[in-house]
Scaffold this active site. Structure first.
Site, PDB file in Angstrom:
ATOM      1  N   MET A   4       5.925   0.260   9.154  1.00  0.00           N
ATOM      2  CA  MET A   4       6.949  -0.578   8.539  1.00  0.00           C
ATOM      3  C   MET A   4       8.240   0.174   8.207  1.00  0.00           C
ATOM      4  O   MET A   4       9.146  -0.405   7.616  1.00  0.00           O
ATOM      5  CB  MET A   4       6.400  -1.189   7.237  1.00  0.00           C
ATOM      6  CG  MET A   4       5.188  -2.075   7.418  1.00  0.00           C
ATOM      7  SD  MET A   4       5.630  -3.668   8.098  1.00  0.00           S
ATOM      8  CE  MET A   4       4.004  -4.409   8.337  1.00  0.00           C
ATOM      9  N   LYS A  54      -8.184   8.723   7.271  1.00  0.00           N
ATOM     10  CA  LYS A  54      -7.788   7.684   8.228  1.00  0.00           C
ATOM     11  C   LYS A  54      -8.913   7.472   9.227  1.00  0.00           C
ATOM     12  O   LYS A  54      -9.466   8.429   9.780  1.00  0.00           O
ATOM     13  CB  LYS A  54      -6.498   8.078   8.952  1.00  0.00           C
ATOM     14  CG  LYS A  54      -5.948   6.969   9.841  1.00  0.00           C
ATOM     15  CD  LYS A  54      -4.542   7.291  10.316  1.00  0.00           C
ATOM     16  CE  LYS A  54      -3.992   6.210  11.238  1.00  0.00           C
ATOM     17  NZ  LYS A  54      -3.921   4.890  10.582  1.00  0.00           N
ATOM     18  N   HIS A 108      -2.318  12.609  10.468  1.00  0.00           N
ATOM     19  CA  HIS A 108      -2.545  11.808   9.264  1.00  0.00           C
ATOM     20  C   HIS A 108      -3.604  12.472   8.384  1.00  0.00           C
ATOM     21  O   HIS A 108      -4.262  13.430   8.791  1.00  0.00           O
ATOM     22  CB  HIS A 108      -2.995  10.385   9.629  1.00  0.00           C
ATOM     23  CG  HIS A 108      -1.887   9.513  10.133  1.00  0.00           C
ATOM     24  ND1 HIS A 108      -1.497   9.507  11.453  1.00  0.00           N
ATOM     25  CD2 HIS A 108      -1.087   8.628   9.486  1.00  0.00           C
ATOM     26  CE1 HIS A 108      -0.501   8.648  11.608  1.00  0.00           C
ATOM     27  NE2 HIS A 108      -0.232   8.105  10.440  1.00  0.00           N
ATOM     28  N   HIS A 109      -3.780  11.912   7.205  1.00  0.00           N
ATOM     29  CA  HIS A 109      -4.745  12.419   6.226  1.00  0.00           C
ATOM     30  C   HIS A 109      -6.179  12.300   6.749  1.00  0.00           C
ATOM     31  O   HIS A 109      -6.458  11.573   7.712  1.00  0.00           O
ATOM     32  CB  HIS A 109      -4.599  11.665   4.900  1.00  0.00           C
ATOM     33  CG  HIS A 109      -4.718  10.172   5.058  1.00  0.00           C
ATOM     34  ND1 HIS A 109      -5.934   9.523   5.077  1.00  0.00           N
ATOM     35  CD2 HIS A 109      -3.768   9.217   5.218  1.00  0.00           C
ATOM     36  CE1 HIS A 109      -5.744   8.233   5.224  1.00  0.00           C
ATOM     37  NE2 HIS A 109      -4.440   8.010   5.321  1.00  0.00           N
ATOM     38  N   GLY A 160      -6.668  -5.894  -0.177  1.00  0.00           N
ATOM     39  CA  GLY A 160      -7.064  -4.484  -0.252  1.00  0.00           C
ATOM     40  C   GLY A 160      -6.354  -3.779  -1.391  1.00  0.00           C
ATOM     41  O   GLY A 160      -5.903  -2.633  -1.260  1.00  0.00           O
ATOM     42  N   ALA A 161      -6.266  -4.466  -2.530  1.00  0.00           N
ATOM     43  CA  ALA A 161      -5.405  -4.019  -3.630  1.00  0.00           C
ATOM     44  C   ALA A 161      -5.820  -2.689  -4.243  1.00  0.00           C
ATOM     45  O   ALA A 161      -4.990  -2.000  -4.844  1.00  0.00           O
ATOM     46  CB  ALA A 161      -5.357  -5.092  -4.715  1.00  0.00           C
ATOM     47  N   THR A 195      -2.138  -3.645   9.111  1.00  0.00           N
ATOM     48  CA  THR A 195      -3.458  -3.193   9.543  1.00  0.00           C
ATOM     49  C   THR A 195      -3.369  -2.522  10.909  1.00  0.00           C
ATOM     50  O   THR A 195      -2.750  -3.064  11.829  1.00  0.00           O
ATOM     51  CB  THR A 195      -4.421  -4.391   9.622  1.00  0.00           C
ATOM     52  OG1 THR A 195      -4.509  -5.001   8.328  1.00  0.00           O
ATOM     53  CG2 THR A 195      -5.800  -3.963  10.088  1.00  0.00           C
ATOM     54  N   THR A 196      -3.998  -1.363  11.054  1.00  0.00           N
ATOM     55  CA  THR A 196      -4.023  -0.671  12.336  1.00  0.00           C
ATOM     56  C   THR A 196      -5.428  -0.704  12.918  1.00  0.00           C
ATOM     57  O   THR A 196      -6.380  -1.120  12.260  1.00  0.00           O
ATOM     58  CB  THR A 196      -3.535   0.783  12.203  1.00  0.00           C
ATOM     59  OG1 THR A 196      -4.387   1.485  11.280  1.00  0.00           O
ATOM     60  CG2 THR A 196      -2.105   0.821  11.702  1.00  0.00           C
ATOM     61  N   ARG A 206      -5.049   3.089  -1.669  1.00  0.00           N
ATOM     62  CA  ARG A 206      -3.795   3.795  -1.944  1.00  0.00           C
ATOM     63  C   ARG A 206      -2.592   2.955  -1.526  1.00  0.00           C
ATOM     64  O   ARG A 206      -1.612   2.838  -2.265  1.00  0.00           O
ATOM     65  CB  ARG A 206      -3.778   5.142  -1.211  1.00  0.00           C
ATOM     66  CG  ARG A 206      -4.653   6.196  -1.847  1.00  0.00           C
ATOM     67  CD  ARG A 206      -4.562   7.524  -1.124  1.00  0.00           C
ATOM     68  NE  ARG A 206      -5.128   7.438   0.220  1.00  0.00           N
ATOM     69  CZ  ARG A 206      -5.247   8.484   1.039  1.00  0.00           C
ATOM     70  NH1 ARG A 206      -4.821   9.677   0.663  1.00  0.00           N
ATOM     71  NH2 ARG A 206      -5.778   8.350   2.239  1.00  0.00           N
TER      72      ARG A 206
END
Length: 271
Positions: free
Chosen positions: A128, A162, A158-159, A11-12, A102-103, A15
Site C-alpha cells: 500500500m 512472514k 521480511h521478518h 485481524g485486529a 492480504t498476501t 501487528r
C-alpha cells in the site's frame, strides 16, 4: 453520530491490525466502528482499546463480521486468503469498500473476488505504500527498455514471522517486469535454485526471499547485464506507511463505482 466514515479492521490483534486501528483513530479522517478476529481468539468479547493495552474504545472484538460490517463504510483487511474471501462476500452485502492487503492469494482466490466486486469497491494491492507503487511503475518502464541481455532478479527481505514467499510486493514487481517485456510471468518465473540447476535461462525473472529478525520490508529489482547493473530499491522502516496507504485507499474508494482497483488507481499512477 460522527460524520466521519466508519471503518472495521479485521485481524485486529496482529501487528498490522493494531497499526491500522491506531492509524484510523489518529487520522481525524475516519473512525473505528468494529474489530474482527478469528474464532477462539483471546481478544473475543473484550474491548478493542483495552485489548491493545490502552483506554476503552467502546468496541467489542467479535468473530462475526456481519454486524460491524453493516455499520461500516470501509473494511481494512490484512489477514489470510480464506478469511479475505469470506470478508469480501460480507463487505459486498454491506456495500462497504474492501481494502485488501492480504498476501499469498492464488490466482483462483483472486478470481473468486469478482462476484463481490460487482456490488462493492475492492482495492487490492500487495503493498500500500507510495514508494513501492512508484517502484512498480519504474520496474515496468526499465524492463520495457532493456532486452533479454539484462537478467532480472527480484530480491525481497521480511521478518521471520512472514508465512508466504515470494512476498506480494515481490510478485507485483515481477509482474511489472513481465508486463514491461510483454511476457506472461508464469512462463518466465524462476522461484528457486538449489543444487546443480544449470545455466540461467535467458528471459527468466528470478525471485529470492530472505526471512530474518524484524525486517519490515525491503525489495530490490536487479537488471544485470554484461559489465553493468541497474538496481531499483525500496526499504520500509516504519510499518505505519502501509496503514496510512490502506486508509488512503479506503477513503478514495468511498465515492467510486463497484469494481476492482489497486493502489495505482488510488495514487493516480495507472496507465
Amino acid at each position: 453520530m460522527s460524520e466521519l466514515p466508519g471503518i472495521v479492521v479485521t485481524g485486529a490483534s496482529g501487528r498490522m491490525g493494531q497499526m491500522l486501528v491506531r492509524t484510523v483513530q489518529n487520522s481525524g479522517k475516519a473512525r473505528i466502528v468494529g474489530a474482527v478476529e478469528r474464532a477462539g481468539h483471546d481478544w473475543l468479547g473484550n474491548d478493542l482499546g483495552e485489548a491493545m493495552g490502552g483506554a476503552a474504545l467502546g468496541i467489542t472484538v467479535t468473530d462475526d463480521p456481519l454486524e460491524p460490517f453493516a455499520l461500516a463504510q470501509a473494511v481494512l483487511d490484512f489477514t489470510a486468503p480464506a478469511a479475505t474471501l469470506e470478508f469480501a462476500r460480507v463487505a459486498a452485502q454491506a456495500r462497504a469498500v474492501h481494502v485488501i492487503g492480504t498476501t499469498g492469494m492464488s490466482e483462483g482466490e483472486i478470481a473468486a473476488l469478482e462476484p463481490a466486486s460487482r456490488h462493492a469497491v475492492i482495492v487490492r494491492a500487495g503493498n500500500m505504500s507510495l514508494g513501492v507503487n512508484l517502484l512498480v511503475k519504474l520496474t515496468r518502464m526499465v524492463a520495457s527498455a532493456l532486452d533479454e541481455d539484462f537478467d532480472i532478479e527480484v530480491v525481497e527481505a521480511h521478518h521471520n514471522q512472514k508465512v508466504d514467499a515470494p512476498s506480494g510486493t515481490a510478485l507485483m514487481l515481477g509482474q511489472a517486469a513481465a508486463d514491461g517485456r510483454g511476457v506472461d510471468l508464469s512462463d518466465v518465473s524462476d522461484r528457486g535454485r538449489d543444487g546443480i540447476t544449470g545455466a540461467r535461462k535467458p528471459g527468466d525473472i528470478g525471485f529470492t526471499a530472505i526471512r530474518g529478525g524484524d525486517i519490515i520490508g525491503e525489495h530490490d529489482v536487479i537488471f544485470a547485464g554484461q559489465g553493468e547493473r541497474i538496481v531499483l530499491r525500496h526499504a520500509a522502516s516504519d510499518r505505519s506507511l502501509f496503514a496510512k496507504g490502506a486508509l488512503k485507499a479506503a477513503l478514495w474508494g468511498l465515492d467510486k463505482k463497484p469494481g476492482q482497483y489497486d493502489m495505482m488507481d488510488v495514487l493516480g499512477l495507472a496507465d
